[in-house]
Design an enzyme around this catalytic site. Structure first.
Site, PDB file in Angstrom:
ATOM      1  CG  HIS A   1       4.864  -2.630  10.272  1.00 30.74           C
ATOM      2  ND1 HIS A   1       3.937  -1.995  11.056  1.00 30.74           N
ATOM      3  CD2 HIS A   1       4.966  -1.880   9.149  1.00 30.74           C
ATOM      4  CE1 HIS A   1       3.494  -0.917  10.431  1.00 30.74           C
ATOM      5  NE2 HIS A   1       4.115  -0.824   9.273  1.00 30.74           N
TER       6      HIS A   1
ATOM      7  CG  HIS B   1      -4.037  -0.425   6.328  1.00 26.51           C
ATOM      8  ND1 HIS B   1      -3.930  -0.381   7.699  1.00 26.51           N
ATOM      9  CD2 HIS B   1      -3.060   0.410   5.844  1.00 26.51           C
ATOM     10  CE1 HIS B   1      -2.952   0.436   8.033  1.00 26.51           C
ATOM     11  NE2 HIS B   1      -2.413   0.940   6.929  1.00 26.51           N
TER      12      HIS B   1
ATOM     13  CG  HIS C   1      -0.076   4.384   4.883  1.00 29.30           C
ATOM     14  ND1 HIS C   1      -0.836   3.550   5.684  1.00 29.30           N
ATOM     15  CD2 HIS C   1      -0.876   5.454   4.588  1.00 29.30           C
ATOM     16  CE1 HIS C   1      -2.031   4.097   5.870  1.00 29.30           C
ATOM     17  NE2 HIS C   1      -2.078   5.243   5.212  1.00 29.30           N
TER      18      HIS C   1
ATOM     19  CG  ASP D   1       0.722  -1.320   7.550  1.00 31.08           C
ATOM     20  OD1 ASP D   1       1.667  -2.119   7.681  1.00 31.08           O
ATOM     21  OD2 ASP D   1       0.853  -0.091   7.650  1.00 31.08           O
TER      22      ASP D   1
ATOM     23  CG  HIS E   1      -0.248   0.084   2.532  1.00 36.34           C
ATOM     24  ND1 HIS E   1       0.549  -0.931   3.038  1.00 36.34           N
ATOM     25  CD2 HIS E   1      -0.226   1.068   3.474  1.00 36.34           C
ATOM     26  CE1 HIS E   1       1.011  -0.590   4.212  1.00 36.34           C
ATOM     27  NE2 HIS E   1       0.559   0.631   4.500  1.00 36.34           N
TER      28      HIS E   1
ATOM     29  CG  ASP F   1       5.205   2.904   7.160  1.00 39.93           C
ATOM     30  OD1 ASP F   1       4.278   3.431   6.516  1.00 39.93           O
ATOM     31  OD2 ASP F   1       5.017   2.008   8.001  1.00 39.93           O
ATOM     32  CG  HIS F   2       4.417  -0.069   4.074  1.00 37.39           C
ATOM     33  ND1 HIS F   2       4.561  -1.392   4.426  1.00 37.39           N
ATOM     34  CD2 HIS F   2       3.914   0.558   5.170  1.00 37.39           C
ATOM     35  CE1 HIS F   2       4.160  -1.569   5.677  1.00 37.39           C
ATOM     36  NE2 HIS F   2       3.755  -0.398   6.146  1.00 37.39           N
TER      37      HIS F   2
END
Length: 305
Positions: free
Chosen positions: A267, A142, A65, A209, A63, A67-68
């Site tokens: 994570h 999520h 976000h 997530d 996805h 941090d990914h």
């Protein structure tokens, strides 16, 4: 044969720490390299881990976000700088195609590598096939569209040396039997089934997530190696659900119910100073091997059964 292993590049969640970079995971699988969720700093983490962009054949984003995915620009530009000759395929939620395009062209550079976007359509399914078998994607639960992935190797056959010897099959005939399924030896026809046993294919699952949902169990089913987020400890289950995440206990429950062989927890929220607390809570549910992921470590895929 090249090793089957997970190279851990980053294990933090929204906020990195002194010891945990943002996400990043490279799965080595028989010469194929699958890079999952390259967060900020992934290019530098790859250098520390001894991983080159030439090792990457696919990029898989769960996805969008930060941090990914915020490490994508550096990885993509490094591919061109290092003149990666093979095409690199990129899988990501189709609803985030605009984000992918922005990250791909985040700054000026000379594009010399071939990057082939292959967005994952709504509902997922089988998104790739190759020598490795198939890669599947399933939608997770999520706060933004997200997918989990799993690699499924086809079942095969395990040759029996005793049976081959008893039927007089040796040398080049063994290879021919494996390729064609039948061969002549000692005046009779020998089939592959006669001299081999069923060998289940291996499975790898990657779940980031998400709240607990049916897709998590479907992805983890029968996994030899399950990499799964456990952002929160069980005492913060309400907070985990509100933010669309799993707890360590939930990850352990998934592993037990799905027959996982090796469980990798990752994570982690920066709020928890002791990562061993995650192991203890997961172990309450899962009696098998639990790995608390650390940056720059390598986790082998368990040997075949």
């Amino acid at each position: 044969m090249s090793p089957r292993e997970l190279v851990v590049l980053g294990t933090g969640s929204q906020t990195p720490t002194r010891h945990r970079n943002h996400n990043g995971y490279l799965l080595r699988w028989d010469g194929e390299g699958l890079l999952f969720d390259p967060g900020e700093g992934t290019q530098r983490q790859m250098i520390h881990a001894g991983v080159a962009v030439t090792d990457v054949h696919r990029i898989l984003i769960t996805h969008f976000h930060g941090d990914h995915c915020l490490g994508l620009p550096g990885v993509i530009q490094r591919m061109s700088l290092d003149r990666v000759r093979h095409p690199v395929r990129a899988h990501f939620p189709a609803s985030g195609a605009e984000y992918f395009d922005r990250l791909r062209h985040a700054s000026a550079f000379h594009e010399a590598a071939t990057l082939a976007p292959e967005p994952v359509a709504d509902g997922g399914g089988v998104i790739a096939r190759g020598r490795f078998g198939r890669i599947e994607a399933r939608p997770l639960d999520h706060s933004v569209p997200a997918y989990g992935y799993r690699l499924v190797e086809p079942d095969g056959r395990r040759m029996s040396a005793d049976r081959l010897r008893d039927r007089g099959v040796a040398g080049p005939r063994v290879g021919r039997l494996q390729r064609e399924g039948v061969v002549r030896a000692r005046g009779r026809t020998v089939t592959l089934e006669e001299v081999s046993e069923h060998r289940p294919g291996q499975r790898f699952a990657f779940v980031m997530d998400t709240r607990l949902c049916d897709a998590v169990f479907a992805l983890a089913d029968g996994a030899d190696l399950l990499v799964i987020e456990s952002t929160f400890l069980d005492e913060d289950a309400r907070l985990a659900h509100e933010h669309g995440h799993l707890t360590a206990g939930e990850a352990g429950r998934v592993a037990r119910e799905c027959g996982v062989r090796r469980l990798v927890l990752t994570h982690f929220s920066q709020r928890y100073p002791d990562p061993e607390a995650f192991r203890a809570q997961a172990a309450h549910w899962f009696p098998g091997e639990i790995v608390i992921a650390e940056d720059l470590t390598r986790v082998p895929v368990p040997p075949r059964l």
